[in-house]
Design a protein around this motif. Structure first.
Motif, mmCIF file in Angstrom:
data_model
loop_
_atom_site.group_PDB
_atom_site.id
_atom_site.type_symbol
_atom_site.label_atom_id
_atom_site.label_comp_id
_atom_site.label_asym_id
_atom_site.label_seq_id
_atom_site.Cartn_x
_atom_site.Cartn_y
_atom_site.Cartn_z
ATOM 1 N N GLU A 107 0.832 -1.205 0.000
ATOM 2 C CA GLU A 107 0.000 0.000 0.000
ATOM 3 C C GLU A 107 0.871 1.261 0.000
ATOM 4 N N MET A 108 1.992 1.206 0.717
ATOM 5 C CA MET A 108 2.922 2.345 0.703
ATOM 6 C C MET A 108 3.520 2.552 -0.683
ATOM 7 N N GLN A 109 3.891 1.442 -1.341
ATOM 8 C CA GLN A 109 4.427 1.560 -2.699
ATOM 9 C C GLN A 109 3.365 2.063 -3.661
ATOM 10 N N LEU A 110 2.122 1.620 -3.466
ATOM 11 C CA LEU A 110 1.020 2.104 -4.305
ATOM 12 C C LEU A 110 0.839 3.609 -4.135
ATOM 13 N N HIS A 111 0.924 4.051 -2.882
ATOM 14 C CA HIS A 111 0.795 5.486 -2.614
ATOM 15 C C HIS A 111 1.911 6.270 -3.314
ATOM 16 N N ASP A 112 3.138 5.729 -3.276
ATOM 17 C CA ASP A 112 4.257 6.401 -3.944
ATOM 18 C C ASP A 112 4.039 6.434 -5.461
ATOM 19 N N GLU A 113 3.537 5.352 -6.009
ATOM 20 C CA GLU A 113 3.304 5.294 -7.458
ATOM 21 C C GLU A 113 2.199 6.256 -7.876
ATOM 22 N N LYS A 169 8.491 20.697 -23.735
ATOM 23 C CA LYS A 169 8.576 21.515 -24.937
ATOM 24 C C LYS A 169 8.793 20.715 -26.201
ATOM 25 N N THR A 170 9.375 19.514 -26.065
ATOM 26 C CA THR A 170 9.671 18.740 -27.282
ATOM 27 C C THR A 170 8.847 17.468 -27.305
ATOM 28 N N ALA A 171 8.624 16.977 -28.546
ATOM 29 C CA ALA A 171 7.856 15.738 -28.721
ATOM 30 C C ALA A 171 8.590 14.550 -28.104
ATOM 31 N N ARG A 172 9.873 14.586 -28.176
ATOM 32 C CA ARG A 172 10.660 13.468 -27.608
ATOM 33 C C ARG A 172 10.479 13.388 -26.102
ATOM 34 N N GLU A 173 10.543 14.509 -25.449
ATOM 35 C CA GLU A 173 10.341 14.545 -24.002
ATOM 36 C C GLU A 173 8.915 14.121 -23.643
ATOM 37 N N LEU A 174 7.970 14.536 -24.510
ATOM 38 C CA LEU A 174 6.577 14.183 -24.276
ATOM 39 C C LEU A 174 6.369 12.679 -24.381
ATOM 40 N N ASN A 175 6.946 12.069 -25.399
ATOM 41 C CA ASN A 175 6.815 10.609 -25.564
ATOM 42 C C ASN A 175 7.439 9.854 -24.390
ATOM 43 N N ALA A 176 8.583 10.314 -23.950
ATOM 44 C CA ALA A 176 9.262 9.666 -22.825
ATOM 45 C C ALA A 176 8.436 9.780 -21.549
ATOM 46 N N GLN A 177 7.870 10.952 -21.331
ATOM 47 C CA GLN A 177 7.069 11.175 -20.127
ATOM 48 C C GLN A 177 5.784 10.346 -20.168
ATOM 49 N N GLN A 178 5.176 10.233 -21.354
ATOM 50 C CA GLN A 178 3.950 9.441 -21.481
ATOM 51 C C GLN A 178 4.223 7.953 -21.271
ATOM 52 N N ARG A 179 5.392 7.491 -21.794
ATOM 53 C CA ARG A 179 5.751 6.083 -21.582
ATOM 54 C C ARG A 179 5.961 5.802 -20.084
ATOM 55 N N GLU A 180 6.616 6.722 -19.424
ATOM 56 C CA GLU A 180 6.836 6.563 -17.987
ATOM 57 C C GLU A 180 5.512 6.573 -17.227
ATOM 58 N N LEU A 181 4.607 7.451 -17.662
ATOM 59 C CA LEU A 181 3.297 7.546 -17.021
ATOM 60 C C LEU A 181 2.497 6.270 -17.219
ATOM 61 N N GLU A 182 2.536 5.710 -18.426
ATOM 62 C CA GLU A 182 1.802 4.492 -18.726
ATOM 63 C C GLU A 182 2.368 3.305 -17.933
ATOM 64 N N THR A 183 3.687 3.242 -17.846
ATOM 65 C CA THR A 183 4.317 2.159 -17.065
ATOM 66 C C THR A 183 3.900 2.235 -15.602
ATOM 67 N N THR A 184 3.882 3.442 -15.074
ATOM 68 C CA THR A 184 3.501 3.625 -13.672
ATOM 69 C C THR A 184 2.039 3.252 -13.457
ATOM 70 N N ARG A 185 1.185 3.608 -14.437
ATOM 71 C CA ARG A 185 -0.234 3.250 -14.333
ATOM 72 C C ARG A 185 -0.424 1.732 -14.302
ATOM 73 N N ARG A 186 0.337 1.013 -15.150
ATOM 74 C CA ARG A 186 0.244 -0.451 -15.158
ATOM 75 C C ARG A 186 0.715 -1.029 -13.814
ATOM 76 N N MET A 187 1.756 -0.437 -13.260
ATOM 77 C CA MET A 187 2.254 -0.885 -11.963
ATOM 78 C C MET A 187 1.206 -0.663 -10.876
ATOM 79 N N VAL A 188 0.530 0.488 -10.975
ATOM 80 C CA VAL A 188 -0.531 0.782 -10.003
ATOM 81 C C VAL A 188 -1.671 -0.226 -10.133
ATOM 82 N N GLN A 189 -2.046 -0.513 -11.375
ATOM 83 C CA GLN A 189 -3.131 -1.464 -11.608
ATOM 84 C C GLN A 189 -2.767 -2.853 -11.067
ATOM 85 N N THR A 190 -1.545 -3.296 -11.373
ATOM 86 C CA THR A 190 -1.098 -4.615 -10.903
ATOM 87 C C THR A 190 -1.031 -4.658 -9.374
#
Length: 243
Positions: free
Chosen positions: A40-46, A61-82
């Motif tokens: 639960e603590m790890q879930l809270h951190d995620e 500001k850049t598309a590259r940074e945006l793609n990287a941030q979205q990938r990180e966000l999606e990975t974190t969301r999957r971790m939260v779901q799991t």
């Protein structure tokens, strides 16, 4: 008498086993709860990480940074779901273990009450038996004074060698202990009741059951162990007077 301490030991052993099982289940529950709290603590951190990532999206500001941030966000969301699913399973395990512990605790309390009641009953019975034994010892001490020393010594030797039973009835020309046939001459002597011979087979001292009507009637009511045909009702050897 000897079974009473053994029974009390068995009751205590059963209680100890159930207490150990209950303790093991409680320890298992504590471990599960501790693991659940860490999850639960790890879930809270995620979840905090997701909120932080979302906040950063506006400053990219850049598309590259945006793609990287979205990938990180999606990975974190999957971790939260799991992790949310794992926490749900952990909660189910906690609920199941708590229910099991409640049942075991109820059973333990019931067993304790039953054990205490039985131990009290056994203690009272042991007290009565000890009292009876003490009385029997006093009676025995008084009676042995009139018994021939050699006969008494033989009785004690036989009793110790054969597990406490040294003086048994002879009925229908058989030793009631070993069931072996008693020689005719010895049985004739038994009927007279003037001596105490020993069984030639098992060595126990013998008396004729007819001298004690209660013993005689008890043996008469039992079926012959060797399935032999019944003998005449009167256990008398012709020509020998009963005493």
């Amino acid at each position: 008498m000897r079974e009473i301490p053994s029974r009390i030991t068995t009751l205590d052993t059963d209680l100890h086993k159930l207490e150990q099982m209950l303790s093991a289940e409680r320890s298992k529950l504590d471990d599960t709860r501790s693991f659940q709290q860490r999850q639960e603590m790890q879930l809270h951190d995620e979840e905090d990480q997701i909120r932080s990532s979302k906040a950063k999206l506006g400053a990219i500001k850049t598309a590259r940074e945006l793609n990287a941030q979205q990938r990180e966000l999606e990975t974190t969301r999957r971790m939260v779901q799991t992790r949310t699913g794992e926490i749900g399973k952990l909660q189910e395990a906690v609920n199941k273990t708590e229910a099991q512990i409640a049942k075991m605790d109820t059973a333990l309390q019931a067993l304790r009450q039953t054990a205490e009641a039985e131990k009290t009953k056994l203690g009272e019975e042991q007290g009565r038996l000890n009292e009876s034994i003490d009385k029997a010892k006093k009676v025995r001490a008084r009676l042995v004074k009139d018994i021939d020393r050699e006969t008494l010594a033989s009785y004690e030797r036989i009793r110790k060698r054969l597990g406490g039973v040294a003086f048994v009835a002879a009925h229908r020309e058989r030793c009631t202990a070993c069931k072996m046939v008693i020689p005719h001459i010895m049985y004739t002597r038994l009927l007279k009741g003037r001596e105490i011979p020993a069984c030639e087979s098992c060595g126990r001292l013998l008396y004729w059951s007819g001298h004690f009507p209660e013993d005689h009637n008890t043996f008469e009511s039992k079926k012959d162990d060797d399935n032999s045909k019944p003998k005449p009702a009167e256990d008398v050897i012709p020509g020998v007077r009963e005493f």
